[in-house]
Write an enzyme that holds these catalytic residues in place. Sequence first.
Site, PDB file in Angstrom:
ATOM      1  N   LYS A  71       0.861  -1.194   0.000  1.00 20.88           N
ATOM      2  CA  LYS A  71       0.000   0.000   0.000  1.00 20.88           C
ATOM      3  C   LYS A  71       0.890   1.235   0.000  1.00 20.88           C
ATOM      4  O   LYS A  71       1.927   1.262   0.702  1.00 20.88           O
ATOM      5  CB  LYS A  71      -0.894  -0.032   1.247  1.00 20.88           C
ATOM      6  CG  LYS A  71      -1.984   1.023   1.272  1.00 20.88           C
ATOM      7  CD  LYS A  71      -2.919   0.808   2.452  1.00 20.88           C
ATOM      8  CE  LYS A  71      -4.021   1.845   2.526  1.00 20.88           C
ATOM      9  NZ  LYS A  71      -4.962   1.600   3.627  1.00 20.88           N
ATOM     10  N   SER A 146      -9.754   1.431   2.500  1.00 17.72           N
ATOM     11  CA  SER A 146      -8.888   2.216   1.653  1.00 17.72           C
ATOM     12  C   SER A 146      -7.760   1.413   1.005  1.00 17.72           C
ATOM     13  O   SER A 146      -7.094   1.918   0.112  1.00 17.72           O
ATOM     14  CB  SER A 146      -8.276   3.366   2.452  1.00 17.72           C
ATOM     15  OG  SER A 146      -7.438   2.837   3.479  1.00 17.72           O
ATOM     16  N   SER A 170     -10.013  -0.813   6.651  1.00 16.26           N
ATOM     17  CA  SER A 170      -9.405  -0.688   5.317  1.00 16.26           C
ATOM     18  C   SER A 170      -8.718  -1.924   4.760  1.00 16.26           C
ATOM     19  O   SER A 170      -8.397  -1.953   3.575  1.00 16.26           O
ATOM     20  CB  SER A 170      -8.427   0.474   5.305  1.00 16.26           C
ATOM     21  OG  SER A 170      -9.150   1.663   5.208  1.00 16.26           O
TER      22      SER A 170
HETATM   23  N1  GLN Z   1     -13.240   3.875   5.599  1.00 17.70           N
HETATM   24  C1  GLN Z   1     -12.734   4.230   6.891  1.00 17.70           C
HETATM   25  C2  GLN Z   1     -12.339   5.674   6.876  1.00 17.70           C
HETATM   26  O1  GLN Z   1     -12.505   6.284   5.899  1.00 17.70           O
HETATM   27  C3  GLN Z   1     -11.580   3.352   7.246  1.00 17.70           C
HETATM   28  C4  GLN Z   1     -10.303   3.777   6.665  1.00 17.70           C
HETATM   29  C5  GLN Z   1      -9.124   2.940   7.103  1.00 17.70           C
HETATM   30  O2  GLN Z   1      -9.267   1.908   7.779  1.00 17.70           O
HETATM   31  N2  GLN Z   1      -7.928   3.405   6.779  1.00 17.70           N
HETATM   32  O3  GLN Z   1     -11.854   6.187   7.827  1.00 17.70           O
END
Ligand code: GLN
Length: 449
Positions: A71, A146, A170
């Site tokens: 990532k 994400s 994410s």
């Molecule tokens: N979708 C969640 C957010 O926008 C989780 C994001 C994540 O785990 N990095 O915060």
Amino acid sequence: MIYDKLKQIREGKISAEENIRNFISKIRKDNPEINAVLHLNENAVSQACEIDKKIKSGKHGKLAGLGFIVKSNINVLGMICNCASKTLENYKATYSATVIEKLLKEDAIILGMANMDEFAMGGSGETSAFGITRNPRCLDRIPGGSSSGSAASVGAGFCDFALGSDTGGSIRNPASHCGVTGFKPSYGAVSRYGLVDMAMSLDQIGPLAENVEDCEIIFNIIKGRDEKDSISRNFKDDKKDLNKIAIGIPKVGANKEIWDMVMKQVELVTARNHWKKENIEINHIDLGIQTYYPIVYVEVFSGTRKFDGRKYGLKIEDSCGEEVLRRILGGAEISKAEHAGRYYWRALKAKKIIKNEFEKAFKKCDIIVMPTVPRIPHKFGEEINVEDMYNYDTLTVLANIAEIPGISVPCGFIKEAKDSIPVGIQILAKCGDDNLLLEIAKKFETREN
Ligand code: GLN
């Protein structure tokens, strides 16, 4: 399947070089459409040749010849680490994260850096500054996020495994949407040194791969106390008799088809293993999102102050997308002195309460099962308001709030028109029971596709 691939490499049926060349040509062919990978490692093939020499001499590491994708918020020396943001567009990492060092030490090879939601803020793969990532299982739907590029890369067959980060889902959310396995370890089980933080009190790095065993192999390499991350620690593995597992099912809101599919799987696994299953109550389980976002907003605001345009890239407020800006401005506002902690402190208090509720629940059961995501992924172009977008994570934020490990395992498909949409089952265990969770999760893997 990592175990089989490693065996083939060791037995000389496939070389590290061939493995890496195969992945690179697959990425070159399919990535223009999927957009899961932002940057390829130009030296991957020559690094693989070096690993082949090591394999021949018998002095190779445990992952010799495997290819993985990272990532873009995890630092890899010499690679672009831009968090899929214009703010850091050309930023080249000056050191490697601890997880990267551990994997390279075992002779795994980096294939490239993955697309993601900008600064890990998002749950759909749509907030990257470098274009959306498509779901390899249904191209006109979101892959989740994400860690969108990491999950899509595994789903598309671009790598043996990938690394993601999980602050509120994410890793598990895109794993669920892309039909792969994604594991978020207990808070502190894996060093975050070298991760560009999103919300420091919730972030965790973890693996995504085709199945649970693959995630387990990677987790066992990257886990453990690291001097450079003060909250990292070695958890003692609880030994547990796998013949006597009690599954707790809390009541949570989810799309009926998803819920029924997950419960059918629970029935099947419970019956097959003669386990116990009971409905449990976890107070305030419905307050995950309301607890999560104030914490995230404030920590995003404070964590992004380093992006003021002096040391790294551009000033973030001038260069980021809408979702990142919303969190920075929101975090600045709610942490103002005049609010006297009405939001942040209250959210921290709620976090503690939810964590305690989970601890209580784990006195009655060994694992808790629920869907990973309460709804199916939307199609690109569908209007989704901020609240609905945040609600995708209703069931995943709980593990981060409670600091416990969670995994998403493919459970089946929902058919809609010509689409077969993957659905994930989420399994949670108590803090530190990561290896037990992985062991149990293997029993939930569906073999029929
Ligand atoms: N979708 C969640 C957010 O926008 C989780 C994001 C994540 O785990 N990095 O915060």
